[in-house]
Each structure stands twice: as structure tokens, then as C-alpha cells.
Design an enzyme around this catalytic site. Structure first.
Site, PDB file in Angstrom:
ATOM      1  N   GLU A 265     -44.052  42.716 -24.588  1.00 28.46           N
ATOM      2  CA  GLU A 265     -42.994  42.373 -24.915  1.00 28.46           C
ATOM      3  C   GLU A 265     -41.714  42.536 -24.507  1.00 28.46           C
ATOM      4  OE1 GLU A 265     -43.022  38.589 -23.814  1.00 28.46           O
ATOM      5  OE2 GLU A 265     -45.415  39.378 -23.776  1.00 28.46           O
TER       6      GLU A 265
ATOM      7  N   CYS B 228     -44.795  30.686  -8.884  1.00 26.81           N
ATOM      8  CA  CYS B 228     -43.761  29.875  -8.666  1.00 26.81           C
ATOM      9  C   CYS B 228     -42.997  31.668  -8.827  1.00 26.81           C
ATOM     10  CB  CYS B 228     -43.412  29.662 -10.141  1.00 26.81           C
ATOM     11  SG  CYS B 228     -42.584  28.137  -9.565  1.00 26.81           S
TER      12      CYS B 228
ATOM     13  N   CYS C 233     -46.430  27.329  -2.877  1.00 24.84           N
ATOM     14  CA  CYS C 233     -46.831  26.137  -3.576  1.00 24.84           C
ATOM     15  C   CYS C 233     -48.592  25.037  -2.998  1.00 24.84           C
ATOM     16  CB  CYS C 233     -45.755  25.233  -3.546  1.00 24.84           C
ATOM     17  SG  CYS C 233     -43.728  25.442  -3.664  1.00 24.84           S
TER      18      CYS C 233
ATOM     19  N   CYS D 290     -50.283  26.619  -5.646  1.00 20.78           N
ATOM     20  CA  CYS D 290     -50.493  26.287  -7.405  1.00 20.78           C
ATOM     21  C   CYS D 290     -51.115  24.864  -7.691  1.00 20.78           C
ATOM     22  CB  CYS D 290     -48.869  25.943  -7.222  1.00 20.78           C
ATOM     23  SG  CYS D 290     -47.950  25.487  -8.558  1.00 20.78           S
TER      24      CYS D 290
ATOM     25  N   CYS E 227     -46.152  18.711  -9.131  1.00 19.25           N
ATOM     26  CA  CYS E 227     -44.209  19.392  -8.816  1.00 19.25           C
ATOM     27  C   CYS E 227     -43.041  18.571  -8.336  1.00 19.25           C
ATOM     28  CB  CYS E 227     -44.489  20.817  -8.660  1.00 19.25           C
ATOM     29  SG  CYS E 227     -42.879  21.683  -8.459  1.00 19.25           S
TER      30      CYS E 227
END
Length: 362
Positions: A47, A202, A209, A212, A218
Site C-alpha cells: 500500500e 475507469c 465504459c 464497466c 453511472c
DNA sequence: AAATCGGGGCG
DNA sequence: CGCCCAGATTT
């Protein structure tokens, strides 16, 4: 037993979670190095590396880092120079120093065990709200929200948020949404999936899209403005600075490096001595003599190049200063090393300095 | 050439 | 709390 009537229809957050999780099952990334043998330590290191770095760049660094420091106690015992050595080229070196500090804290005060609450995690150097959330969700399966760049992009598009996300109010709105959507079940997979969707579908620029899972819901996609979101911060022109870096070469094998102050640019890294920008051999000779007592053999200019930071461009003029050969023991002052090109020290180097030194080896 | 990315530090 | 700072890569 008294109980509320059971809802037969799932609410919008649950629907969202189901879309995310079934997308994850089909398309999510499950073979990243830090997803194998998942421990809080490995999740934390990944991370921190991923804070400002893309997955593909981070992978080799992660492998080397974990190879050298398999446990947090081993990291805690390392020198800062060695930690920075393994971070060379990744940038934002404060991350590496904070990683080291946190390892020492956990080794000393938590007997090597990673804390598992938002508050304790956020109190560690280098861990803020989002990174703490990621560690809790991914390593501990605890319900906690993240809001990294990926999630921000997904949420601003999903809700067609047209304000700049850096606005305090907008950031708070986004956090509220992130928390609302975060499930209590399978939160690790959910969190990974949100990052994956942001990183692979994205994307900034032209989002995919049609592939997605949120295509039908969206708002930005419906309005045809997905490509324009998130709104960009008004860009500012950044200035250009010029410096000359001095490459003192001794016995065709050693180069003089100086340790930089621990804060500011290239904090804690070993860099070439720097002087005001010049291309004149005379002023280079003067600058060189002020820095070193050894007799100079010859001076020649390298090719000027540019290195860009977040807030300025740096034009670098390298100057090779060959010193007369020396037979005796080579002395080093405090905060100085004669870097052996044939047997490099394990220290951190700024990326352009590393490039310059590698060029000398050819 | 421009955009990106989470957290620390300072006033 | 608001504002500034950090670096290499991708587009």
C-alpha cells in the site's frame, strides 16, 4: 422474537456491492505478489508503494524489498541507507523513511504485531486515513473505507460530481459515499475490486465504459461526460531551475557523493555535489577546488538534461572532473562517500544521479 | 508537455 | 486548518 420485517429488496449500496463483487470474481486481479501469502506486513508495504506508484512499476520493487526484508522485524533492524537503496527510483523517499520508522515502532512497541484499528494505524508515520482503511480491509477483513485516486475517480463519475475533488467539501462527500458503499462482507475483495476497476476500466483519459459493471448506473456515462471527470485542478505553470552537478572521478573507479539533508528534495539520498549552474571551465575549476583538495586532471562537460519534479523543472548540467590518480588510502569526510562504481554501496540515489553513474560504467 | 497520486509538515 | 511540498511514469 421481535424483529423488523425483512427487506425483500436490497438497497442501492447492496446492489452496488453485488456488482463490484461479481465483477471481481470474473475480472479482478488475484495474482499480484502482495495477494499471495497475505500478511499485514506485506499488505502495508504494498500500500505504501502504491500510494504514488502504479502496480506494474511497484511489482519489482516489492519483490526485492520482501526478498531482503521478509519480516517487519528485519526491516526494523535495517539501516536507513539500505531501505533507501531498495527505494531508489521509486520517488517520494519520505515514504521509505516513514516505512522504516513505522517498522521500528511496531517492532519496539507492538512486539512486531501490526495494530488493527483505524486510530492506531493512522498514528503511524506514512499511514493516513485511506491507507489505514486499505490495511484494515485487505489484511484484516475489517469494514473500512478507502479513498485513493482510483476510488475517487470511480465515485466522481458514478455520481457525476463536477466540482474539483480537492475541495474540502467534495472530499468529505466522496468519503461519505465510500463509507456507504463499503460492505461488511468480503470487504477485502470489494476494496481490491474498486482499485482494479479504477486502474483498468475507469481510467483517466478514455474510460472503458462498455466493459464497466456500472455502465447502466453511472451518471457521468449517462450524461456523456465520463471522460471530463474528475475535474482537473487549474494547472499552474512550473518554473525551471538550473544546476551543475559535479562528478569527481578518482582512479577511474570512485565518484564523490554527498548525503542530502533528511528533509526536502531527495531527502536522505546520496547525491553528486552541486554548484550554481555554469558551463565555464574556469568557474567549474573554482567550484571544484572549493570542494576538494585533490589535484584536478581534466574537466569536461556532459550533456545537459532535464528532470521534472511536481513543482519545478530541473535542468542538470553534468561536469566530469577527473582527479589525478591517488595511491594512498582514500579519505572520506562526514556525510561523504567515494562511491565505488565497480562495487556500488547499498545507499539511496536520486534517479538522475543513478542514470549518470550508470553512464560512467560504460 | 501535462496530469497523476496520499500523507507530512508548517504557520 | 489551510496550504505547500514531493518524483517518476504515463498519456
Amino acid at each position: 422474537m421481535l424483529s423488523k420485517p425483512h427487506k425483500t429488496r436490497s438497497n442501492s449500496a447492496e446492489k452496488f456491492q453485488n456488482l463490484v463483487l461479481s465483477w471481481f470474481d470474473q475480472h479482478g486481479r488475484k495474482n499480484l505478489p502482495w495477494q499471495q501469502n497475505k500478511t499485514p506486513y506485506r499488505v502495508w508495504v504494498s500500500e505504501i508503494m502504491l500510494q504514488q506508484t502504479q502496480v506494474s512499476t511497484a511489482i519489482p520493487y516489492f519483490e526485492r524489498f520482501l526478498q531482503r526484508f521478509p519480516t517487519i522485524n528485519q526491516l526494523a533492524k535495517a539501516t536507513e541507507d539500505e531501505v533507501l537503496h531498495l527505494w531508489t527510483g521509486l520517488g517520494y523517499y519520505n515514504r521509505a523513511r516513514n516505512l522504516h520508522k513505522t517498522a521500528k515502532i511496531i517492532a519496539a512497541s507492538h512486539s512486531g504485531q501490526f495494530p488493527a484499528t483505524q486510530l492506531l494505524l493512522e498514528n503511524l508515520p506514512g499511514i493516513g486515513r485511506s491507507t489505514a482503511g486499505a490495511i484494515l480491509a485487505i489484511a484484516f477483513e475489517k469494514k473500512a473505507a478507502i479513498l485513493d485516486g482510483n476510488v475517487k475517480r470511480v465515485l466522481t463519475r458514478l455520481h457525476a460530481i463536477t466540482e474539483w475533488p480537492g475541495e474540502k467539501k467534495t472530499t468529505e462527500t466522496l468519503w461519505k459515499m465510500a463509507e456507504k458503499y463499503t460492505p461488511s462482507h468480503r470487504v477485502a475483495d470489494y476494496t481490491q475490486a474498486m482499485m482494479d476497476i479504477g486502474a483498468t476500466l475507469c481510467v483517466r483519459g478514455t474510460p472503458r465504459c462498455t466493459e464497466c459493471p456500472f455502465q447502466k448506473t453511472c451518471k457521468a456515462h449517462q450524461l456523456g461526460i465520463a471522460k471530463t471527470l474528475p475535474k482537473k485542478k487549474v494547472s499552474v505553470k512550473i518554473p525551471t531551475r538550473q544546476i551543475t552537478l559535479l562528478i569527481f572521478v578518482l582512479n577511474n573507479q570512485y565518484v564523490l557523493l554527498e548525503k542530502r539533508p533528511s528533509s526536502g528534495i531527495w531527502g536522505g539520498l546520496w547525491s553528486l555535489p552541486e554548484t550554481a549552474y555554469t558551463q565555464s571551465t574556469d568557474s567549474l575549476r573554482k567550484a571544484a577546488r572549493a570542494l576538494i583538495k585533490r589535484p584536478i586532471d581534466k574537466i569536461r562537460l556532459g550533456e545537459q538534461f532535464r528532470h521534472t519534479f511536481s513543482h519545478f523543472h530541473l535542468e542538470i548540467q553534468p561536469a566530469l572532473i577527473s582527479l589525478k590518480p591517488s595511491r594512498g588510502k582514500i579519505m572520506e569526510a562526514d556525510q561523504q562517500i567515494w562511491y565505488n562504481l565497480l562495487q556500488p554501496d547499498t545507499v539511496g540515489l536520486p534517479a538522475p544521479v543513478k542514470t549518470l553513474l550508470m553512464g560512467l560504467n560504460k
